[in-house]
Design a protein around this motif. Structure first.
Motif, PDB file in Angstrom:
ATOM      1  N   LEU A 199      20.411  23.166 -11.688  1.00 61.54           N
ATOM      2  CA  LEU A 199      20.066  21.749 -11.540  1.00 61.54           C
ATOM      3  C   LEU A 199      18.850  21.528 -10.663  1.00 61.54           C
ATOM      4  CD1 LEU A 199      23.650  20.293 -10.942  1.00 61.54           C
ATOM      5  CD2 LEU A 199      22.399  20.435 -13.104  1.00 61.54           C
ATOM      6  N   ASP A 200      18.306  22.586 -10.090  1.00 58.78           N
ATOM      7  CA  ASP A 200      17.249  22.440  -9.094  1.00 58.78           C
ATOM      8  C   ASP A 200      16.250  23.582  -9.257  1.00 58.78           C
ATOM      9  OD1 ASP A 200      15.740  22.329  -6.698  1.00 58.78           O
ATOM     10  OD2 ASP A 200      17.414  21.375  -5.655  1.00 58.78           O
ATOM     11  N   LEU A 201      14.959  23.245  -9.188  1.00 57.40           N
ATOM     12  CA  LEU A 201      13.925  24.275  -9.294  1.00 57.40           C
ATOM     13  C   LEU A 201      13.933  25.216  -8.095  1.00 57.40           C
ATOM     14  CD1 LEU A 201      10.977  22.208 -10.776  1.00 57.40           C
ATOM     15  CD2 LEU A 201      12.079  24.167 -11.855  1.00 57.40           C
ATOM     16  N   ASN A 202      14.573  24.804  -7.013  1.00 54.86           N
ATOM     17  CA  ASN A 202      14.692  25.680  -5.846  1.00 54.86           C
ATOM     18  C   ASN A 202      15.910  26.594  -5.925  1.00 54.86           C
ATOM     19  OD1 ASN A 202      12.367  24.725  -4.474  1.00 54.86           O
ATOM     20  ND2 ASN A 202      13.493  22.901  -3.843  1.00 54.86           N
ATOM     21  N   ASP A 203      16.650  26.491  -7.017  1.00 57.36           N
ATOM     22  CA  ASP A 203      17.764  27.410  -7.251  1.00 57.36           C
ATOM     23  C   ASP A 203      17.207  28.839  -7.250  1.00 57.36           C
ATOM     24  OD1 ASP A 203      19.676  29.095  -8.722  1.00 57.36           O
ATOM     25  OD2 ASP A 203      20.688  27.231  -9.234  1.00 57.36           O
ATOM     26  N   LYS A 263       9.492  32.573 -10.241  1.00 56.95           N
ATOM     27  CA  LYS A 263       8.161  32.007  -9.995  1.00 56.95           C
ATOM     28  C   LYS A 263       7.484  31.581 -11.298  1.00 56.95           C
ATOM     29  CE  LYS A 263       3.729  33.199  -7.854  1.00 56.95           C
ATOM     30  NZ  LYS A 263       2.961  34.261  -7.147  1.00 56.95           N
ATOM     31  N   ASP A 264       7.599  32.403 -12.325  1.00 59.23           N
ATOM     32  CA  ASP A 264       6.954  32.082 -13.601  1.00 59.23           C
ATOM     33  C   ASP A 264       7.566  30.835 -14.240  1.00 59.23           C
ATOM     34  OD1 ASP A 264       5.255  34.218 -13.368  1.00 59.23           O
ATOM     35  OD2 ASP A 264       6.470  35.578 -14.579  1.00 59.23           O
ATOM     36  N   GLU A 265       8.871  30.661 -14.088  1.00 58.36           N
ATOM     37  CA  GLU A 265       9.526  29.474 -14.633  1.00 58.36           C
ATOM     38  C   GLU A 265       9.026  28.216 -13.925  1.00 58.36           C
ATOM     39  OE1 GLU A 265      13.895  30.290 -16.290  1.00 58.36           O
ATOM     40  OE2 GLU A 265      13.645  30.973 -14.226  1.00 58.36           O
ATOM     41  N   ARG A 266       8.902  28.287 -12.613  1.00 61.39           N
ATOM     42  CA  ARG A 266       8.390  27.127 -11.866  1.00 61.39           C
ATOM     43  C   ARG A 266       6.975  26.781 -12.335  1.00 61.39           C
ATOM     44  NH1 ARG A 266      10.380  25.524  -6.771  1.00 61.39           N
ATOM     45  NH2 ARG A 266       8.251  25.292  -5.993  1.00 61.39           N
ATOM     46  N   ALA A 267       6.159  27.807 -12.519  1.00 64.57           N
ATOM     47  CA  ALA A 267       4.776  27.578 -12.945  1.00 64.57           C
ATOM     48  C   ALA A 267       4.709  26.982 -14.350  1.00 64.57           C
ATOM     49  CB  ALA A 267       3.987  28.885 -12.885  1.00 64.57           C
ATOM     50  N   LEU A 293      14.646  24.313 -16.554  1.00 62.79           N
ATOM     51  CA  LEU A 293      15.916  24.702 -15.932  1.00 62.79           C
ATOM     52  C   LEU A 293      16.961  25.087 -16.974  1.00 62.79           C
ATOM     53  CD1 LEU A 293      16.232  22.005 -13.111  1.00 62.79           C
ATOM     54  CD2 LEU A 293      15.797  24.447 -12.817  1.00 62.79           C
ATOM     55  N   ASP A 294      16.870  24.460 -18.162  1.00 64.87           N
ATOM     56  CA  ASP A 294      17.819  24.749 -19.244  1.00 64.87           C
ATOM     57  C   ASP A 294      19.252  24.652 -18.723  1.00 64.87           C
ATOM     58  OD1 ASP A 294      18.809  25.441 -21.699  1.00 64.87           O
ATOM     59  OD2 ASP A 294      18.336  27.581 -21.547  1.00 64.87           O
ATOM     60  N   GLY A 295      19.517  23.556 -17.992  1.00 66.74           N
ATOM     61  CA  GLY A 295      20.803  23.403 -17.320  1.00 66.74           C
ATOM     62  C   GLY A 295      22.002  23.377 -18.236  1.00 66.74           C
ATOM     63  N   ALA A 296      21.809  22.922 -19.477  1.00 64.07           N
ATOM     64  CA  ALA A 296      22.930  22.887 -20.410  1.00 64.07           C
ATOM     65  C   ALA A 296      23.489  24.284 -20.647  1.00 64.07           C
ATOM     66  CB  ALA A 296      22.480  22.279 -21.738  1.00 64.07           C
ATOM     67  N   GLN A 343      -0.643  16.191 -11.560  1.00 63.49           N
ATOM     68  CA  GLN A 343      -0.179  17.171 -10.586  1.00 63.49           C
ATOM     69  C   GLN A 343       1.281  16.909 -10.228  1.00 63.49           C
ATOM     70  OE1 GLN A 343      -1.546  16.963  -6.452  1.00 63.49           O
ATOM     71  NE2 GLN A 343      -1.995  19.151  -6.551  1.00 63.49           N
ATOM     72  N   LEU A 344       2.093  17.952 -10.329  1.00 62.76           N
ATOM     73  CA  LEU A 344       3.484  17.896  -9.884  1.00 62.76           C
ATOM     74  C   LEU A 344       3.585  18.639  -8.568  1.00 62.76           C
ATOM     75  CD1 LEU A 344       5.948  18.628 -12.851  1.00 62.76           C
ATOM     76  CD2 LEU A 344       5.863  16.620 -11.405  1.00 62.76           C
ATOM     77  N   ASP A 345       3.954  17.933  -7.522  1.00 52.84           N
ATOM     78  CA  ASP A 345       4.173  18.568  -6.224  1.00 52.84           C
ATOM     79  C   ASP A 345       5.675  18.793  -6.098  1.00 52.84           C
ATOM     80  OD1 ASP A 345       4.618  19.173  -3.527  1.00 52.84           O
ATOM     81  OD2 ASP A 345       2.832  18.064  -2.904  1.00 52.84           O
ATOM     82  N   LEU A 346       6.104  20.019  -6.338  1.00 54.91           N
ATOM     83  CA  LEU A 346       7.529  20.312  -6.377  1.00 54.91           C
ATOM     84  C   LEU A 346       8.147  20.379  -4.981  1.00 54.91           C
ATOM     85  CD1 LEU A 346       7.560  22.977  -9.240  1.00 54.91           C
ATOM     86  CD2 LEU A 346       8.024  20.523  -9.381  1.00 54.91           C
ATOM     87  N   ASP A 347       7.310  20.526  -3.955  1.00 55.75           N
ATOM     88  CA  ASP A 347       7.823  20.529  -2.586  1.00 55.75           C
ATOM     89  C   ASP A 347       8.057  19.104  -2.100  1.00 55.75           C
ATOM     90  OD1 ASP A 347       7.804  23.347  -2.316  1.00 55.75           O
ATOM     91  OD2 ASP A 347       5.660  23.310  -1.880  1.00 55.75           O
TER      92      ASP A 347
END
Length: 343
Positions: free
Chosen positions: A75-79, A84-88, A67-70, A144-148
């Motif tokens: 703040l959220d992967l659903n932003d 798509k590539d960043e989430r992956a 996210l590189d929020g700084a 496994q990360l389930d982001l949903d």
């Protein structure tokens, strides 16, 4: 391609050709009789290791890295600004943070070594893992990360070639047959909720202050004052500071103004006496979190007096005692009554 059927024990297995590792033919054995697999499993699941908490922290760090929020204030992967590539890519980053959390070195020929046994480490945000040629027939930790569902799970499996699907991608990586995964993978941790991001709970007004143009010390002090009695991951504190080099120094300074202005004592899980206080007050100190404790919360957490084992000549304890002395007198007395060596 039809689903692969369950492979029986005793079936011959031959890994694909690879240069770095031998590719001897062998037979599929019961995981319970696989000594190396069992030794790694025992190490990972030892009670004192608390694998689930370490994987949650590793996932939090990987997500925040992507996210590189700084810099981006995401703040959220659903932003919608997260593609798509960043989430992956979270899955790839997670592997490095897991090694860091478990204090394991990156060691060839696979990813690391546990109990003198080479171990492959694979993580995914999808439903399956891509096993490289060098990982075939090796002891493999599968995360496994389930982001949903916002959960992390993990298994240990010797990823025999005969347990992998026949189709390979352009890098010759193969996924694991679902039926054989269900039969042969050993669960390390069940689906475990990831930690919340407290910064997402801020009101719009507080968010404007905390991510505004005021100094870092002022903004972090505001954060500690509006979210008392809440675990603030160290990564969240750093995120508020943005890209500045001295974020944690300014954060430590902010604790003083929060004590003086609000009567909140900020405990940090980096130091043993404060870890002890956090546990006593109902907070888990793993990951070195920050928690600003309000007088009202302290009054509710009744219990017998307990010394924290402070060493006044030690700088961290000396600084902590100085912070306690900045509290209003009535609040300071309340803390001393609960933890006498804060006197």
């Amino acid at each position: 391609m039809p689903p692969k059927k369950i492979v029986d024990l005793g079936v011959a297995c031959q890994p694909d050709f690879r240069k770095a590792l031998a590719s001897q033919k062998h037979v599929l054995v019961d995981p319970a009789r696989d000594d190396k697999l069992q030794r790694v499993y025992a190490w990972l699941t030892a009670n004192e290791r608390d694998l689930a908490k370490h994987l949650v922290l590793a996932a939090d760090a990987a997500i925040k890295y992507v996210l590189d929020g700084a810099r981006t204030r995401r703040l959220d992967l659903n932003d919608p600004r997260v593609d798509k590539d960043e989430r992956a890519s979270v899955g790839t980053k997670l592997q490095y943070h897991v090694l860091e959390e478990l204090k394991l070195d990156k060691v060839a020929p696979l990813d690391t070594i546990i109990e003198n046994i080479p171990v492959e480490l694979k993580s995914t945000v999808r439903k399956n893992w891509y096993i490289p040629v060098e990982g075939q027939c090796q002891v493999t930790m599968l995360i496994q990360l389930d982001l949903d569902e916002w959960e992390v799970s993990a298994w240990l499996m010797r990823t025999h070639r005969v347990l992998l699907n026949d189709g390979a991608n352009q890098d010759k990586k193969r996924t694991i047959s679902k039926a054989n995964f269900n039969k042969y993978a050993l669960q390390l941790i069940p689906p475990t909720p990831l930690g919340p991001e407290p910064l997402k709970t801020l009101s719009k007004l507080d968010s404007q202050v905390i991510f505004g143009k005021k100094g870092i010390k002022t903004r972090i002090a505001h954060l500690l004052s509006v979210l008392p009695n809440v675990i603030l991951p160290r990564t969240s504190i750093a995120l508020v500071g943005g890209t500045a080099d001295d974020v944690m120094k300014r954060a430590r300074e902010a604790k003083s103004s929060v004590a003086e202005d609000h009567g909140y004592l900020t405990l940090v899980g980096s130091w043993l006496p404060q870890q002890k206080a956090l546990r006593e007050l109902g907070f888990d100190p793993i990951g070195e979190p920050w928690v600003s404790i309000s007088p009202e919360y302290l009054r509710k957490k009744t219990g017998p007096p307990m010394n924290l084992g402070l060493a006044p000549k030690k700088k961290s304890d000396k600084d902590f005692l100085a912070l306690v002395n900045k509290l209003p007198v009535d609040v300071r007395n309340q803390w001393i009554k609960r933890f006498p060596d804060l006197r």
